[in-house]
Structure formats: C-alpha cells, structure tokens
Design a protein around this motif. Structure first.
Motif, short mmCIF file in Angstrom:
data_model
loop_
_atom_site.label_atom_id
_atom_site.label_comp_id
_atom_site.label_asym_id
_atom_site.label_seq_id
_atom_site.Cartn_x
_atom_site.Cartn_y
_atom_site.Cartn_z
N ASN A 49 0.80 -1.22 0.00
CA ASN A 49 0.00 0.00 0.00
C ASN A 49 0.84 1.28 0.00
OD1 ASN A 49 -2.55 -1.08 -0.12
ND2 ASN A 49 -2.89 -1.08 2.09
N HIS A 50 0.22 2.34 -0.50
CA HIS A 50 0.85 3.66 -0.55
C HIS A 50 1.09 4.19 0.86
CE1 HIS A 50 1.03 8.08 -1.20
NE2 HIS A 50 1.69 7.72 -2.27
N ALA A 51 2.06 5.08 0.98
CA ALA A 51 2.44 5.64 2.28
C ALA A 51 1.26 6.31 2.98
CB ALA A 51 3.57 6.65 2.10
N SER A 52 0.35 6.91 2.24
CA SER A 52 -0.78 7.59 2.87
C SER A 52 -1.71 6.59 3.56
CB SER A 52 -1.56 8.42 1.85
OG SER A 52 -1.96 7.62 0.76
N LEU A 53 -1.90 5.41 2.97
CA LEU A 53 -2.70 4.38 3.62
C LEU A 53 -1.96 3.83 4.84
CD1 LEU A 53 -4.12 2.38 0.57
CD2 LEU A 53 -5.33 4.00 2.03
N ILE A 54 -0.66 3.65 4.71
CA ILE A 54 0.15 3.17 5.84
C ILE A 54 0.07 4.15 7.00
CG2 ILE A 54 2.49 2.65 6.61
CD1 ILE A 54 3.05 1.67 3.72
N ASP A 55 0.18 5.43 6.71
CA ASP A 55 0.10 6.43 7.76
C ASP A 55 -1.30 6.46 8.38
OD1 ASP A 55 2.72 7.05 7.41
OD2 ASP A 55 2.38 8.98 6.44
N GLY A 56 -2.33 6.25 7.56
CA GLY A 56 -3.68 6.15 8.09
C GLY A 56 -3.80 5.01 9.08
N CYS A 57 -3.19 3.87 8.75
CA CYS A 57 -3.19 2.73 9.66
C CYS A 57 -2.46 3.06 10.96
CB CYS A 57 -2.54 1.52 9.00
SG CYS A 57 -3.47 0.83 7.61
N ARG A 58 -1.36 3.78 10.86
CA ARG A 58 -0.59 4.14 12.06
C ARG A 58 -1.37 5.08 12.97
NH1 ARG A 58 5.11 5.33 8.83
NH2 ARG A 58 5.85 3.16 8.75
N LEU A 59 -2.19 5.93 12.38
CA LEU A 59 -2.95 6.90 13.17
C LEU A 59 -4.28 6.36 13.66
CD1 LEU A 59 -2.31 10.08 10.99
CD2 LEU A 59 -1.40 9.64 13.27
N ALA A 60 -4.77 5.29 13.03
CA ALA A 60 -6.06 4.73 13.41
C ALA A 60 -5.99 4.16 14.82
CB ALA A 60 -6.47 3.64 12.42
N ARG A 61 -7.14 4.15 15.50
CA ARG A 61 -7.18 3.64 16.87
C ARG A 61 -7.38 2.13 16.91
NH1 ARG A 61 -10.44 8.41 20.18
NH2 ARG A 61 -9.00 10.08 19.59
N GLY A 62 -7.70 1.55 15.77
CA GLY A 62 -7.81 0.10 15.71
C GLY A 62 -6.44 -0.54 15.58
N THR A 63 -6.42 -1.86 15.51
CA THR A 63 -5.19 -2.63 15.36
C THR A 63 -4.97 -2.94 13.89
OG1 THR A 63 -5.47 -3.66 17.52
CG2 THR A 63 -4.01 -4.78 15.97
N THR A 64 -3.73 -2.79 13.42
CA THR A 64 -3.40 -3.05 12.03
C THR A 64 -2.65 -4.36 11.88
OG1 THR A 64 -3.31 -0.70 11.45
CG2 THR A 64 -2.15 -2.22 10.00
N GLN A 65 -3.06 -5.12 10.88
CA GLN A 65 -2.33 -6.33 10.52
C GLN A 65 -1.99 -6.25 9.03
OE1 GLN A 65 -3.97 -9.98 12.00
NE2 GLN A 65 -2.92 -11.25 10.49
N VAL A 66 -0.72 -6.38 8.70
CA VAL A 66 -0.28 -6.29 7.31
C VAL A 66 -0.44 -7.66 6.64
CG1 VAL A 66 1.64 -5.78 5.76
CG2 VAL A 66 1.32 -4.44 7.85
#
Length: 375
Positions: free
Chosen positions: A122-139
C-alpha cells in the motif's frame, strides 16, 4: 547540539545512494515527460486551465477556511455530486489532497477495537492512516485475498481491509473481486485507494471499483485523487451517504484542514466533464502503457507488465537508478526514479507514466533513450 543526529542520517543516505533533492521545473521545458502522473494529458488542457481561472475569478485565490466554516463553496458541492455520479457512488467528500482523503477514510473507519488489514504494497498515505487509526493493524501479503481472509477470521468486531486498486510502484492491479469476497465473508468493509485507476480503468475511466462491479456497494469506500488523471489537485472519498456523513463529523483531516482551493476544484470539475465527453482517453492511456511495455521488453529491459498506466523498469541498484534517470534527463527524457523506502521490495526502478496524449514517435523516442542509457 540540537538536531545533531540529522548529520548522521544524511551521511547514511549519501552512502546508500538515497539522497533526494528538489528540482524546480520551468513553465516551459523541452523534456519529454514520462515522470508525472498526468495520465490523460489534461493538466494544461485549455478547458481545465480555464476551469481553474474561472473559479479563481469567481471565488478568489483560497477557500478562506475549513470546509465546515467557510471553505465549502457551491463549486465544491457541484464537484462532489458529479464525481460521485461519474464513479457510481451515492456521495463524495472533497479534501485538500489525496493523502488527506486516505488518512480520513482509514482513521475514521477504524475505531477502538477494530481491525485494519492492510496490503503490504500500500501507498504511504494508507500506511500512515493505519498508524494513526485507533484500531489494530495487521499487514497482509501483497494482493492476496486469502491472507486478508485469514486475518479477518481471527477477529471479533468491526474490521476493514485497505488496499490500493493499482499499486503505484509496479502498476499492478489488486484482485478487487477476491478482496470484496473475503471481506463479505466476515462482514468487513473494504476501503480502496483508486488514485491510479480513476481516469484509466473502468468504463470511460470510471475507475477500478466500477470495472469490478463494486461501485455503489454499501460495504465499499473508495478514495481518489484529483491530481493525476484529472490534472488538478486535491482528493475525495466516495461511498454510501452514511459513511460520508460520518466523515464530515469524525475525519480530522476534513474538520481541521482548510478546504480545497476553488481553482483546484474548478480545474478538476472541468477535467471530469471533459473525460465524460471523451471517454476514449482512458483506453488510450492503457494502450500507451502496453506499447511501452512491449517495446521495453523487446529491447531486453526488465519491465513489469502494466495493469493501468504505470510502467516500471527495474534497475540494478539505487545509485545506478539515480544515474540512469539523470542520463535520461540529459538526453531529453524525464522519468521517475523509485528507491527504498518508496519501494516495498527494496528493488529500485525507473517509473514511467503512460500518458494518453503521447504520440507514437514520442513512445519510440522514450524507449530508445531508456535503452541507450541503461546501466
């Protein structure tokens, strides 16, 4: 010393061949442009330029405030209506950039207790969205619906899967039907970044989700940029009306950011109307990409088969990629140069944009220069 650590990082970048520099371009240049994202060749189209100028004359140079205060003009609302209608969605919300649109979509749709399954490419903007989201991210593994399915199966609660529709590095397309199927098995939403699909894929350029039969679905949200095929600036989120209403109330990059400048909105709207009148531009961009790929591979270069308008050519090393791009520029050809960390697999590339307005002679010239300057 304050910021003394910066010198060490700068030296590390220099040794790795990863130094980036700004190169201001003049208004007029003899370079053949295969580096920009102007897929349909509309940035300088007279109708698009006039759309920007007319909007600036009518509304002024800036939007004057956030969208919820004074930054929403009748022009913004008109652009949102036409963009949603063109792409096949109930509603749209315009942002100051595609980056801001992606941050909004991911963060506002991933509250506490939720799971975000994000494609590894994914693009950096989606990655940053995942980092800022309050949910848990799994790649999840790149373009792998089964990996998404497996991640979702281990979660109880709200969830979304997040993916580009066309990945910006190699120009490969995501398996949208497979991703939608995996999400629907587990009641998850699907958030798709169609930055490189709008204007290139789908019926008359309506985008990859439209082509996959996902436009208008109540479990699909799409983000787009206005700065590529539409030749302007800004971004938008498309989706069900209740999702768009939620973003108006919950997306921080909407609530606290100044609205898109009227000139950009006017240019994007003019480009959208032009594309509706001239749908063949989308097919032409795809045809140019295929021809570039065919000619490059015939010349013995390692080019990735394009699914949209991005064609990448692999380089031996970051240093050689930089030198290759510089040699192309010296020979009159502007190409993109992607190096770590912009490339997830660590392989440097030249990145070419297949524009709809490229002639056969320009395609031939580009392939010749790339071949003659190869490391």
């Amino acid at each position: 010393m304050a910021f003394g650590w910066i010198d060490g990082q700068a030296e590390s970048r220099r040794r790795a061949g990863l130094v980036r520099t700004l190169r201001p371009r003049a208004a007029g240049t003899p370079l053949l442009d295969l580096a920009s994202n102007d897929y349909l060749g509309l940035t300088r189209h007279p109708e698009v330029v006039e759309g920007a100028a007319r909007a600036a004359r009518t509304w002024g140079g800036g939007s004057t405030g956030s969208r919820l205060v004074t930054g929403t003009t009748e022009l913004h609302a008109e652009l949102e209506r036409e963009l949603a209608g063109f792409c096949g969605f109930e509603a749209a919300l315009v942002f100051s950039s595609g980056y801001a649109a992606n941050l909004a979509a991911v963060t506002a749709l991933a509250p506490h207790g939720s799971l975000v399954v994000s494609d590894a490419g994914n693009h950096a903007s989606l990655i940053d969205g995942c980092r800022l989201a309050r949910g848990t991210t799994q790649v999840a593994a790149h373009a792998d619906p089964d990996a998404v399915r497996k991640a979702l199966s281990g979660h109880d609660g709200p969830a979304i899967a997040v993916s580009d529709t066309v990945f910006s590095v190699d120009g490969d397309a995501a398996p949208l039907a497979g991703l939608a199927g995996a999400c629907r098995e587990h009641g998850a939403g699907l958030v798709l970044d169609d930055a490189h699909g709008l204007g290139v894929l789908g019926d008359g350029g309506r985008g990859a989700p439209h082509a996959a039969g996902l436009a208008g679905a109540d479990d699909v949200v799409v983000t787009v940029t206005l700065s590529k095929s539409l030749g302007s600036q800004g971004g938008a989120v498309l989706g069900p009306s209740r999702v768009i209403d939620h973003l108006v109330n919950a997306a921080r990059t909407f609530i606290f950011d100044t609205g898109l400048a009227p000139a950009a909105a006017g240019a994007a709207l003019a480009a959208l109307r032009l594309l509706r009148r001239e749908p063949g531009r989308a097919a032409r961009a795809r045809a140019v990409a295929r021809e570039l790929h065919t000619r490059l591979t015939a010349a013995g270069l390692e080019a990735v088969r394009p699914d949209a308008a991005v064609v990448s050519v692999r380089a031996p090393s970051p240093e050689q990629a930089v030198r290759w791009a510089a040699d192309c520029r010296a020979a009159g050809l502007s190409v993109g140069c992607f190096r770590p960390p912009s490339v997830p697999d660590g392989i440097p590339r030249l990145r070419l944009t297949a524009r709809a307005d490229l002639s056969g002679a320009e395609i031939e010239r580009a392939v010749r220069v790339i071949g003659e300057t190869r490391p």
